[in-house]
Design an enzyme around this catalytic site. Structure first.
Site, PDB file in Angstrom:
ATOM      1  N   GLY A   1       0.789  -1.225   0.000  1.00  0.00           N
ATOM      2  CA  GLY A   1       0.000   0.000   0.000  1.00  0.00           C
ATOM      3  C   GLY A   1       0.822   1.277   0.000  1.00  0.00           C
ATOM      4  O   GLY A   1       0.272   2.365  -0.006  1.00  0.00           O
ATOM      5  N   HIS A   2       2.149   1.181  -0.018  1.00  0.00           N
ATOM      6  CA  HIS A   2       3.013   2.381   0.121  1.00  0.00           C
ATOM      7  C   HIS A   2       4.128   2.368  -0.908  1.00  0.00           C
ATOM      8  O   HIS A   2       5.271   2.133  -0.550  1.00  0.00           O
ATOM      9  CB  HIS A   2       3.603   2.401   1.531  1.00  0.00           C
ATOM     10  CG  HIS A   2       4.097   3.745   1.958  1.00  0.00           C
ATOM     11  ND1 HIS A   2       5.367   4.200   1.699  1.00  0.00           N
ATOM     12  CD2 HIS A   2       3.495   4.736   2.638  1.00  0.00           C
ATOM     13  CE1 HIS A   2       5.533   5.402   2.231  1.00  0.00           C
ATOM     14  NE2 HIS A   2       4.402   5.744   2.806  1.00  0.00           N
ATOM     15  N   PHE A   3       4.032   2.595  -2.004  1.00  0.00           N
ATOM     16  CA  PHE A   3       2.873   2.849  -2.863  1.00  0.00           C
ATOM     17  C   PHE A   3       2.986   1.851  -4.000  1.00  0.00           C
ATOM     18  O   PHE A   3       4.083   1.713  -4.557  1.00  0.00           O
ATOM     19  CB  PHE A   3       2.899   4.283  -3.390  1.00  0.00           C
ATOM     20  CG  PHE A   3       2.922   5.317  -2.283  1.00  0.00           C
ATOM     21  CD1 PHE A   3       1.745   5.675  -1.637  1.00  0.00           C
ATOM     22  CD2 PHE A   3       4.108   5.905  -1.882  1.00  0.00           C
ATOM     23  CE1 PHE A   3       1.755   6.629  -0.627  1.00  0.00           C
ATOM     24  CE2 PHE A   3       4.116   6.849  -0.871  1.00  0.00           C
ATOM     25  CZ  PHE A   3       2.949   7.211  -0.241  1.00  0.00           C
TER      26      PHE A   3
ATOM     27  N   VAL B   1       7.910   3.129  -1.926  1.00  0.00           N
ATOM     28  CA  VAL B   1       8.828   3.908  -1.088  1.00  0.00           C
ATOM     29  C   VAL B   1       8.731   3.346   0.328  1.00  0.00           C
ATOM     30  O   VAL B   1       7.625   3.155   0.848  1.00  0.00           O
ATOM     31  CB  VAL B   1       8.445   5.411  -1.082  1.00  0.00           C
ATOM     32  CG1 VAL B   1       9.320   6.195  -0.120  1.00  0.00           C
ATOM     33  CG2 VAL B   1       8.530   5.993  -2.487  1.00  0.00           C
TER      34      VAL B   1
END
Length: 152
Positions: A56-58, A63
């Site tokens: 989810g990041h990203f 990152v």
């Protein structure tokens, strides 16, 4: 200025598992090296695309989250603190208490290795304060002062 002598050359993942209560997916250091008599040392984190945070990041531009770097600093400081008092005191846990002067300077990407350069900037009884620089290839990517308490 001459460097303080090394007390522990390398604390591997097996020793970290004996020292800290953290486990996957929240154990965020792979080893700690060069723990010195002045309560400094370097935590190492190999960042892999397979880590859960990248879901989810990203997804389109992964990152490594800055908050996880701060936790990696705190875990490194915990290992340094516990190993430094080993034999004279027997703490059972380290509690992360404070974050000050935190700055994120550059993104960290999968495939990179973070080194958490931590040094003690103060101690009072069971309270410890450390300054940390997170570095990738020698470049500072994040920095912070963290406080922790060692408990018995």
């Amino acid at each position: 200025m001459e460097e303080s002598p090394i007390r522990f050359a390398d604390v591997d993942i097996n020793e970290i598992l004996k020292t800290l209560p953290h486990r996957y997916p929240f154990l965020l250091i792979d080893r700690v090296k060069n723990i010195r008599a002045d309560y400094s040392g370097i935590g190492v984190k190999n960042v892999s695309i397979g880590e859960p945070c990248f879901q989810g990041h990203f997804p389109e531009r992964p990152v490594y989250p800055g908050v996880l770097m701060i936790e990696g600093m705190a875990q490194t400081a915990g290992v340094i603190g516990i190993k430094s008092v080993e034999g004279t005191e027997k703490p059972r846990a380290v509690y992360f208490l404070t974050i000050d002067k935190c700055k994120f300077r550059k993104p960290v990407l999968p495939g990179q290795t973070i080194e958490y350069h931590m040094r003690s900037i103060g101690r009072r009884k069971t309270m410890w304060w450390f300054h940390g620089d997170a570095k990738v290839d020698g470049t500072i990517v994040a920095e912070a002062d963290v406080g922790a308490m060692l408990t018995d």
